[in-house]
Enzyme design. Sequence first.
Site, mmCIF file in Angstrom:
data_model
loop_
_atom_site.group_PDB
_atom_site.id
_atom_site.type_symbol
_atom_site.label_atom_id
_atom_site.label_comp_id
_atom_site.label_asym_id
_atom_site.label_seq_id
_atom_site.Cartn_x
_atom_site.Cartn_y
_atom_site.Cartn_z
ATOM 1 N N PRO A 110 0.834 -1.207 0.000
ATOM 2 C CA PRO A 110 0.000 0.000 0.000
ATOM 3 C C PRO A 110 0.866 1.253 0.000
ATOM 4 O O PRO A 110 1.735 1.407 0.855
ATOM 5 C CB PRO A 110 -0.780 -0.123 1.314
ATOM 6 C CG PRO A 110 0.096 -0.956 2.203
ATOM 7 C CD PRO A 110 0.808 -1.914 1.300
ATOM 8 N N SER A 113 -4.140 1.578 -0.553
ATOM 9 C CA SER A 113 -3.901 2.379 0.654
ATOM 10 C C SER A 113 -5.173 3.093 1.092
ATOM 11 O O SER A 113 -5.947 3.579 0.260
ATOM 12 C CB SER A 113 -2.818 3.418 0.369
ATOM 13 O OG SER A 113 -2.751 4.359 1.419
ATOM 14 N N TYR A 169 -5.466 2.324 8.473
ATOM 15 C CA TYR A 169 -4.938 2.863 9.734
ATOM 16 C C TYR A 169 -6.155 2.991 10.636
ATOM 17 O O TYR A 169 -7.073 3.778 10.320
ATOM 18 C CB TYR A 169 -4.344 4.264 9.531
ATOM 19 C CG TYR A 169 -3.045 4.315 8.744
ATOM 20 C CD1 TYR A 169 -1.856 3.857 9.288
ATOM 21 C CD2 TYR A 169 -3.019 4.852 7.462
ATOM 22 C CE1 TYR A 169 -0.667 3.923 8.568
ATOM 23 C CE2 TYR A 169 -1.837 4.923 6.737
ATOM 24 C CZ TYR A 169 -0.666 4.461 7.302
ATOM 25 O OH TYR A 169 0.510 4.530 6.603
ATOM 26 N N THR A 208 -2.238 -1.496 9.351
ATOM 27 C CA THR A 208 -0.875 -0.982 9.559
ATOM 28 C C THR A 208 -0.718 -0.545 11.010
ATOM 29 O O THR A 208 -1.471 0.303 11.498
ATOM 30 C CB THR A 208 -0.587 0.181 8.594
ATOM 31 O OG1 THR A 208 -0.751 -0.312 7.261
ATOM 32 C CG2 THR A 208 0.822 0.720 8.760
ATOM 33 N N ARG A 258 9.833 13.162 8.255
ATOM 34 C CA ARG A 258 10.654 13.091 7.037
ATOM 35 C C ARG A 258 11.208 14.475 6.744
ATOM 36 O O ARG A 258 10.482 15.379 6.322
ATOM 37 C CB ARG A 258 9.816 12.558 5.884
ATOM 38 C CG ARG A 258 9.350 11.115 6.180
ATOM 39 C CD ARG A 258 7.956 10.859 5.779
ATOM 40 N NE ARG A 258 7.441 9.621 6.373
ATOM 41 C CZ ARG A 258 6.293 9.071 6.016
ATOM 42 N NH1 ARG A 258 5.561 9.618 5.073
ATOM 43 N NH2 ARG A 258 5.877 7.985 6.607
ATOM 44 N N LYS A 278 0.318 -5.372 9.484
ATOM 45 C CA LYS A 278 1.473 -4.829 8.752
ATOM 46 C C LYS A 278 2.295 -3.904 9.646
ATOM 47 O O LYS A 278 1.746 -2.959 10.227
ATOM 48 C CB LYS A 278 0.997 -4.042 7.528
ATOM 49 C CG LYS A 278 2.120 -3.339 6.768
ATOM 50 C CD LYS A 278 1.602 -2.645 5.534
ATOM 51 C CE LYS A 278 2.715 -2.100 4.673
ATOM 52 N NZ LYS A 278 3.205 -0.787 5.097
ATOM 53 N N HIS A 309 7.956 0.020 7.148
ATOM 54 C CA HIS A 309 7.306 1.100 6.404
ATOM 55 C C HIS A 309 8.279 1.724 5.392
ATOM 56 O O HIS A 309 8.253 2.929 5.140
ATOM 57 C CB HIS A 309 6.795 2.169 7.381
ATOM 58 C CG HIS A 309 5.533 2.855 6.961
ATOM 59 N ND1 HIS A 309 4.314 2.618 7.551
ATOM 60 C CD2 HIS A 309 5.290 3.789 6.006
ATOM 61 C CE1 HIS A 309 3.397 3.389 6.992
ATOM 62 N NE2 HIS A 309 3.960 4.109 6.042
ATOM 63 N N GLY A 321 12.890 -2.571 0.482
ATOM 64 C CA GLY A 321 14.156 -2.659 -0.254
ATOM 65 C C GLY A 321 14.206 -3.727 -1.330
ATOM 66 O O GLY A 321 15.291 -3.995 -1.854
ATOM 67 N N GLY A 343 6.918 -1.424 -2.679
ATOM 68 C CA GLY A 343 6.280 -0.121 -2.572
ATOM 69 C C GLY A 343 6.785 0.837 -3.635
ATOM 70 O O GLY A 343 6.148 1.055 -4.676
ATOM 71 N N ARG A 344 7.982 1.379 -3.421
ATOM 72 C CA ARG A 344 8.496 2.416 -4.337
ATOM 73 C C ARG A 344 8.628 1.941 -5.785
ATOM 74 O O ARG A 344 8.339 2.726 -6.703
ATOM 75 C CB ARG A 344 9.827 2.969 -3.807
ATOM 76 C CG ARG A 344 9.663 3.738 -2.477
ATOM 77 C CD ARG A 344 10.985 4.258 -1.975
ATOM 78 N NE ARG A 344 10.909 4.924 -0.680
ATOM 79 C CZ ARG A 344 10.990 4.299 0.497
ATOM 80 N NH1 ARG A 344 11.132 2.979 0.550
ATOM 81 N NH2 ARG A 344 10.934 4.990 1.617
HETATM 82 C C1 LIG Z 1 5.250 6.973 -0.941
HETATM 83 C C2 LIG Z 1 4.889 5.899 0.042
HETATM 84 C C3 LIG Z 1 3.628 5.921 0.624
HETATM 85 C C4 LIG Z 1 3.288 4.909 1.527
HETATM 86 N N1 LIG Z 1 2.024 4.890 2.014
HETATM 87 C C5 LIG Z 1 1.657 3.887 2.841
HETATM 88 C C6 LIG Z 1 0.310 3.804 3.295
HETATM 89 O O1 LIG Z 1 -0.538 4.605 2.944
HETATM 90 N N2 LIG Z 1 0.027 2.784 4.130
HETATM 91 C C7 LIG Z 1 0.945 1.864 4.543
HETATM 92 O O2 LIG Z 1 0.637 0.958 5.311
HETATM 93 N N3 LIG Z 1 2.215 1.931 4.104
HETATM 94 C C8 LIG Z 1 2.576 2.893 3.257
HETATM 95 N N4 LIG Z 1 3.852 2.930 2.780
HETATM 96 C C9 LIG Z 1 4.800 1.856 3.138
HETATM 97 C C10 LIG Z 1 4.730 0.722 2.098
HETATM 98 O O3 LIG Z 1 3.532 0.001 2.229
HETATM 99 C C11 LIG Z 1 5.871 -0.277 2.249
HETATM 100 O O4 LIG Z 1 5.918 -0.729 3.579
HETATM 101 C C12 LIG Z 1 7.228 0.265 1.829
HETATM 102 O O5 LIG Z 1 7.123 1.137 0.733
HETATM 103 C C13 LIG Z 1 8.145 -0.903 1.457
HETATM 104 O O6 LIG Z 1 9.403 -0.487 1.109
HETATM 105 P P1 LIG Z 1 9.909 -0.261 -0.411
HETATM 106 O O7 LIG Z 1 9.319 1.046 -0.833
HETATM 107 O O8 LIG Z 1 11.372 -0.237 -0.250
HETATM 108 O O9 LIG Z 1 9.404 -1.430 -1.235
HETATM 109 C C14 LIG Z 1 4.227 3.916 1.886
HETATM 110 C C15 LIG Z 1 5.487 3.916 1.294
HETATM 111 C C16 LIG Z 1 5.824 4.892 0.377
HETATM 112 C C17 LIG Z 1 7.190 4.844 -0.261
HETATM 113 C C1 LIG Z 2 -0.436 9.670 3.896
HETATM 114 C C2 LIG Z 2 0.491 8.801 4.697
HETATM 115 C C3 LIG Z 2 -0.276 8.316 5.869
HETATM 116 C C4 LIG Z 2 0.975 7.671 3.859
HETATM 117 C C5 LIG Z 2 2.126 6.916 4.425
HETATM 118 O O1 LIG Z 2 1.965 5.970 5.145
HETATM 119 C C6 LIG Z 2 3.473 7.274 4.056
HETATM 120 O O2 LIG Z 2 3.681 8.334 3.438
HETATM 121 O O3 LIG Z 2 4.397 6.523 4.406
#
Ligand SMILES: Cc1cc2nc3c(=O)[nH]c(=O)nc-3n(C[C@H](O)[C@H](O)[C@H](O)COP(=O)(O)O)c2cc1C
Ligand SMILES: CC(C)CC(=O)C(=O)O
Length: 360
Positions: free
Chosen positions: A79, A108, A132, A158, A167, A233, A257, A290, A311-312
């Site tokens: 997500p 998400s 959440y 989560t 950040r 999560k 995360h 990662g 994710g990314r």
């Molecule tokens: C831009 C961004 C937004 C994210 N938003 C959420 C979110 O809304 N809810 C959530 O549980 N995790 C969120 N995450 C965490 C991701 O679900 C995930 O745990 C993480 O991106 C995994 O690492 P990776 O980006 O290296 O694959 C977010 C991550 C990123 C990079």
């Molecule tokens: C809008 C945020 C709650 C999303 C998130 O989990 C994140 O940016 O890592």
Amino acid sequence: MTAVLATIRDFEAAARARLDPAHYDYFAGGAGDEVTVKANEAAFARLGLLPRVLRGAGTPQIGVTLLGSRMAMPVLVAPTAFHRLADPEGEKATARAVAAAETIMIVSMAATVAVEDVAAAAPGATLWFQLYVQPDMAFTEAIVRRAEKAGCAALVVTVDSPARGRRDQDVRNGFDDLPEGMHCENLRDGDGDHDADGDGDRGPVRPIVMSPAISWEHVDLLRRMTRLPIVLKGVTHPADARLALDHGVSALYVSNHGGRQLDTVPATVDLLPEIVAAVGGAVPVLVDGGIRRGTDVVKALALGASAVAVGRPVIWGLAAGGECGVARVLEMLRDEVEHALTLCGLASVRDLEPGLVRRC
Ligand SMILES: Cc1cc2nc3c(=O)[nH]c(=O)nc-3n(C[C@H](O)[C@H](O)[C@H](O)COP(=O)(O)O)c2cc1C
Ligand SMILES: CC(C)CC(=O)C(=O)O
């Protein structure tokens, strides 16, 4: 000549060139000194794979079934918030690519397209919904009902966010809100039957509350609220993995995360074996953080994960090429997983075991 994008890192460079720099920083960045962001990827590089030879294994099987959902590869879409910052179609484009790749998208709660509209845009996609827990449990229940009604097959709760991660790059950029006209559509008041009277007014959007008051009691409440399987999560401590089993969760999802919450949490792949041991096969264990290569997927599965999430990489695909970009990223990962398994001499992801991995 346009350069061919051959790897996820190529997609990141292409995405960076296209995105507003503040939005790139939001997507790429992490909390504090980004120790955890860096650690997640570096930990995979420190693990080696030790292949077997002359096994006559043939083309490997890489499909898996998770909580009743069949996937063509053991890679889910994690997500992530705000897809419309990366592409005008946002989460709809992501979901279509996920449907084509026959995997799972975890939508998400902070999506910029309503979960109902994501489901409608990609009828073949398997969707899970990320939540959440909001302290207003009536509002939380309304969101859960919307996810159920939209056809989501699991609820991913989560639990690593009792407060929002700090950040620094977002602070420097002054990035603290979505641009005009973009909203977290799953946070509107009501039952998701938005704009029922067709006047264009879809009701107010509530801010996401990240509350340190959320506890195991809320997991129990959710367990009673829905028949959907609950995936927890953001678990990193083995003691919490054991507690989660006592609270009836259907799967655990090891995640820091992506390094965006508490900085200096160790790399998830290094935490995975202890969580797998604590769970003792009672429920599936997922992991993210990662993962950029098929070999990373293979290492995580060898260390006991049932599947991984990215994710990314999906954001980079979306920003670089919309639906096609996400489709290409997922296809590359699929090919790389199959290729790595072939080179390991294995017939199936089921044959992965810890003996294949060596710490270098
Ligand atoms: C831009 C961004 C937004 C994210 N938003 C959420 C979110 O809304 N809810 C959530 O549980 N995790 C969120 N995450 C965490 C991701 O679900 C995930 O745990 C993480 O991106 C995994 O690492 P990776 O980006 O290296 O694959 C977010 C991550 C990123 C990079
Ligand atoms: C809008 C945020 C709650 C999303 C998130 O989990 C994140 O940016 O890592």
